[in-house]
Design a protein around this motif. Structure first.
Motif, PDB file in Angstrom:
ATOM      1  N   ALA A  36      -4.831   2.372   4.613  1.00 22.57           N
ATOM      2  CA  ALA A  36      -3.567   2.557   5.327  1.00 22.57           C
ATOM      3  C   ALA A  36      -3.371   1.477   6.387  1.00 22.57           C
ATOM      4  O   ALA A  36      -2.255   0.970   6.581  1.00 22.57           O
ATOM      5  N   GLU A  37      -4.454   1.103   7.068  1.00 18.79           N
ATOM      6  CA  GLU A  37      -4.376   0.031   8.073  1.00 18.79           C
ATOM      7  C   GLU A  37      -4.025  -1.303   7.431  1.00 18.79           C
ATOM      8  O   GLU A  37      -3.295  -2.116   8.021  1.00 18.79           O
ATOM      9  N   ALA A  38      -4.546  -1.540   6.228  1.00 17.17           N
ATOM     10  CA  ALA A  38      -4.220  -2.781   5.510  1.00 17.17           C
ATOM     11  C   ALA A  38      -2.729  -2.834   5.188  1.00 17.17           C
ATOM     12  O   ALA A  38      -2.097  -3.893   5.314  1.00 17.17           O
ATOM     13  N   TYR A  39      -2.173  -1.693   4.784  1.00 21.64           N
ATOM     14  CA  TYR A  39      -0.733  -1.645   4.519  1.00 21.64           C
ATOM     15  C   TYR A  39       0.057  -1.918   5.808  1.00 21.64           C
ATOM     16  O   TYR A  39       1.027  -2.689   5.801  1.00 21.64           O
ATOM     17  N   LYS A  40      -0.358  -1.287   6.911  1.00 21.85           N
ATOM     18  CA  LYS A  40       0.325  -1.498   8.188  1.00 21.85           C
ATOM     19  C   LYS A  40       0.298  -2.970   8.587  1.00 21.85           C
ATOM     20  O   LYS A  40       1.300  -3.510   9.067  1.00 21.85           O
ATOM     21  N   SER A  41      -0.855  -3.602   8.392  1.00 24.66           N
ATOM     22  CA  SER A  41      -0.988  -5.017   8.750  1.00 24.66           C
ATOM     23  C   SER A  41      -0.017  -5.877   7.952  1.00 24.66           C
ATOM     24  O   SER A  41       0.553  -6.843   8.483  1.00 24.66           O
ATOM     25  N   ALA A  42       0.184  -5.532   6.693  1.00 27.24           N
ATOM     26  CA  ALA A  42       1.118  -6.292   5.860  1.00 27.24           C
ATOM     27  C   ALA A  42       2.545  -6.140   6.375  1.00 27.24           C
ATOM     28  O   ALA A  42       3.302  -7.121   6.456  1.00 27.24           O
ATOM     29  N   PHE A  43       2.923  -4.920   6.750  1.00 27.53           N
ATOM     30  CA  PHE A  43       4.265  -4.704   7.304  1.00 27.53           C
ATOM     31  C   PHE A  43       4.435  -5.462   8.625  1.00 27.53           C
ATOM     32  O   PHE A  43       5.483  -6.079   8.866  1.00 27.53           O
ATOM     33  N   LYS A  44       3.407  -5.424   9.471  1.00 30.10           N
ATOM     34  CA  LYS A  44       3.481  -6.124  10.758  1.00 30.10           C
ATOM     35  C   LYS A  44       3.585  -7.629  10.560  1.00 30.10           C
ATOM     36  O   LYS A  44       4.290  -8.319  11.305  1.00 30.10           O
ATOM     37  N   LEU A  57      -0.265  -7.916  -0.811  1.00 24.64           N
ATOM     38  CA  LEU A  57       0.422  -6.785  -0.190  1.00 24.64           C
ATOM     39  C   LEU A  57       1.762  -7.213   0.395  1.00 24.64           C
ATOM     40  O   LEU A  57       2.781  -6.534   0.228  1.00 24.64           O
ATOM     41  N   VAL A  58       1.744  -8.328   1.099  1.00 21.89           N
ATOM     42  CA  VAL A  58       2.980  -8.851   1.693  1.00 21.89           C
ATOM     43  C   VAL A  58       4.003  -9.157   0.603  1.00 21.89           C
ATOM     44  O   VAL A  58       5.181  -8.785   0.700  1.00 21.89           O
ATOM     45  N   GLN A  59       3.540  -9.831  -0.450  1.00 22.27           N
ATOM     46  CA  GLN A  59       4.443 -10.179  -1.550  1.00 22.27           C
ATOM     47  C   GLN A  59       5.009  -8.930  -2.222  1.00 22.27           C
ATOM     48  O   GLN A  59       6.198  -8.869  -2.548  1.00 22.27           O
ATOM     49  N   ALA A  60       4.154  -7.926  -2.411  1.00 20.37           N
ATOM     50  CA  ALA A  60       4.602  -6.683  -3.056  1.00 20.37           C
ATOM     51  C   ALA A  60       5.700  -6.011  -2.241  1.00 20.37           C
ATOM     52  O   ALA A  60       6.733  -5.591  -2.793  1.00 20.37           O
ATOM     53  N   ILE A  61       5.496  -5.905  -0.939  1.00 23.72           N
ATOM     54  CA  ILE A  61       6.499  -5.269  -0.076  1.00 23.72           C
ATOM     55  C   ILE A  61       7.822  -6.029  -0.129  1.00 23.72           C
ATOM     56  O   ILE A  61       8.898  -5.435  -0.298  1.00 23.72           O
ATOM     57  N   GLN A  62       7.745  -7.337   0.005  1.00 20.81           N
ATOM     58  CA  GLN A  62       8.962  -8.147   0.026  1.00 20.81           C
ATOM     59  C   GLN A  62       9.730  -8.039  -1.292  1.00 20.81           C
ATOM     60  O   GLN A  62      10.949  -7.883  -1.295  1.00 20.81           O
ATOM     61  N   GLU A  63       9.007  -8.137  -2.403  1.00 21.75           N
ATOM     62  CA  GLU A  63       9.691  -8.099  -3.701  1.00 21.75           C
ATOM     63  C   GLU A  63      10.245  -6.721  -4.017  1.00 21.75           C
ATOM     64  O   GLU A  63      11.328  -6.596  -4.595  1.00 21.75           O
ATOM     65  N   VAL A  64       9.525  -5.673  -3.645  1.00 18.10           N
ATOM     66  CA  VAL A  64      10.026  -4.324  -3.907  1.00 18.10           C
ATOM     67  C   VAL A  64      11.289  -4.051  -3.089  1.00 18.10           C
ATOM     68  O   VAL A  64      12.222  -3.417  -3.568  1.00 18.10           O
ATOM     69  N   LEU A  65      11.343  -4.531  -1.861  1.00 19.61           N
ATOM     70  CA  LEU A  65      12.534  -4.328  -1.028  1.00 19.61           C
ATOM     71  C   LEU A  65      13.713  -5.181  -1.496  1.00 19.61           C
ATOM     72  O   LEU A  65      14.865  -4.755  -1.415  1.00 19.61           O
ATOM     73  N   GLU A  66      13.406  -6.378  -2.003  1.00 23.08           N
ATOM     74  CA  GLU A  66      14.475  -7.322  -2.323  1.00 23.08           C
ATOM     75  C   GLU A  66      14.836  -7.362  -3.810  1.00 23.08           C
ATOM     76  O   GLU A  66      16.018  -7.414  -4.167  1.00 23.08           O
ATOM     77  N   ASP A  67      13.832  -7.369  -4.677  1.00 24.32           N
ATOM     78  CA  ASP A  67      14.095  -7.551  -6.105  1.00 24.32           C
ATOM     79  C   ASP A  67      12.976  -6.945  -6.943  1.00 24.32           C
ATOM     80  O   ASP A  67      12.173  -7.657  -7.532  1.00 24.32           O
ATOM     81  N   PRO A  68      12.892  -5.604  -6.986  1.00 22.26           N
ATOM     82  CA  PRO A  68      11.819  -4.952  -7.737  1.00 22.26           C
ATOM     83  C   PRO A  68      12.022  -5.140  -9.249  1.00 22.26           C
ATOM     84  O   PRO A  68      13.133  -5.491  -9.677  1.00 22.26           O
ATOM     85  N   PRO A  69      10.957  -4.941 -10.052  1.00 22.21           N
ATOM     86  CA  PRO A  69       9.653  -4.375  -9.688  1.00 22.21           C
ATOM     87  C   PRO A  69       8.642  -5.461  -9.345  1.00 22.21           C
ATOM     88  O   PRO A  69       8.883  -6.655  -9.581  1.00 22.21           O
ATOM     89  N   TYR A  70       7.487  -5.007  -8.811  1.00 19.88           N
ATOM     90  CA  TYR A  70       6.352  -5.894  -8.589  1.00 19.88           C
ATOM     91  C   TYR A  70       5.102  -5.206  -9.126  1.00 19.88           C
ATOM     92  O   TYR A  70       4.789  -4.078  -8.745  1.00 19.88           O
TER      93      TYR A  70
END
Length: 227
Positions: free
Chosen positions: A18-26, A133-146
């Motif tokens: 969960a901390e790894a996910y938070k770090s990616a969002f931050k 993780l960063v790439q996954a978040i960005q692509e899912v928000l902008e142009d899914p799927p990833y």
């Protein structure tokens, strides 16, 4: 430029993940001044459902969810895994984008999750790096799927297997591979024993096997990426 505010929910019973996910969002926030994330966490099906209910009650938007497949079940027994919880999210908040994150890496489970949940993102934890993780978040928000590399590899295997095997064939192979006894298969796959044996004969024909040994059938199915 107007600030984009996203609500995120991290559902995983491992604090380090969960901390790894938070770090990616931050990290994304530091690189994009116009993006902000409000992050909540849950460690089981029950705590996640309470958060989902709050969003529904407030008519608020939950933009993205990281969803682990191996979660403690709900106390009432209605949700047995992350997959069940994902179906609940799709039902309660259909606009929410789901990123499945799991240790499952066999063809049958990946195929099942993709078909049942159709998530916007699908990550196998062994593939994960901070950059991915960063790439996954960005692509899912902008142009899914990833999909992570293991998922992509399994999907390529399925392109050929889908032409030959249906879901019941996959289920039979999977159940045999995990040690389910033949006598118990009719109740699980909802077919008669003669119908199951007929399907097994057809599978041996597809795999060009002369042996009637289930072990050889399973070894060949695994080798070809069917399970």
């Amino acid at each position: 430029m107007q600030l984009k505010k996203y609500n995120a929910l991290l559902i995983d019973d491992h604090p380090l993940i969960a901390e790894a996910y938070k770090s990616a969002f931050k990290f994304i926030e530091t690189k994009n001044e116009n993006i902000s994330f409000h992050i909540l966490t849950a460690t089981d099906c029950d705590s996640a459902c309470e958060i989902l209910k709050e969003y529904v009650a407030k008519n608020d938007h939950l933009d993205i969810v990281f969803l682990d497949m191996r979660l403690p079940p709900s106390k009432d027994g209605t949700l047995l895994s992350g997959e069940d919880l994902g179906l609940k999210i799709n039902e309660m908040l259909p606009e929410t984008k789901i990123i499945v994150s799991t240790t499952f890496n066999d063809n049958y489970r990946v195929h099942s999750i993709l078909k049942n949940l159709n998530p916007e993102g699908f990550l196998v934890k062994n593939d994960l790096t901070p950059a991915e993780l960063v790439q996954a978040i960005q692509e899912v928000l902008e142009d899914p799927p990833y999909y992570s590399k293991t998922v992509m590899k399994l999907l390529r295997n399925q392109i050929s297997s889908d032409l030959l095997l249906d879901d019941i064939d996959r289920k039979i192979l999977y159940e045999i591979s995990i040690g389910t006894k033949t006598k118990d298969l009719p109740e699980i796959v909802h077919l008669s024993m003669p119908a199951i044996e007929k399907r097994k004969r057809q599978l041996r024909k597809i795999f060009a096997l002369n042996s009637t040994d289930d072990r050889e059938l399973i070894l060949t199915a695994k080798d070809k990426g069917f399970i």
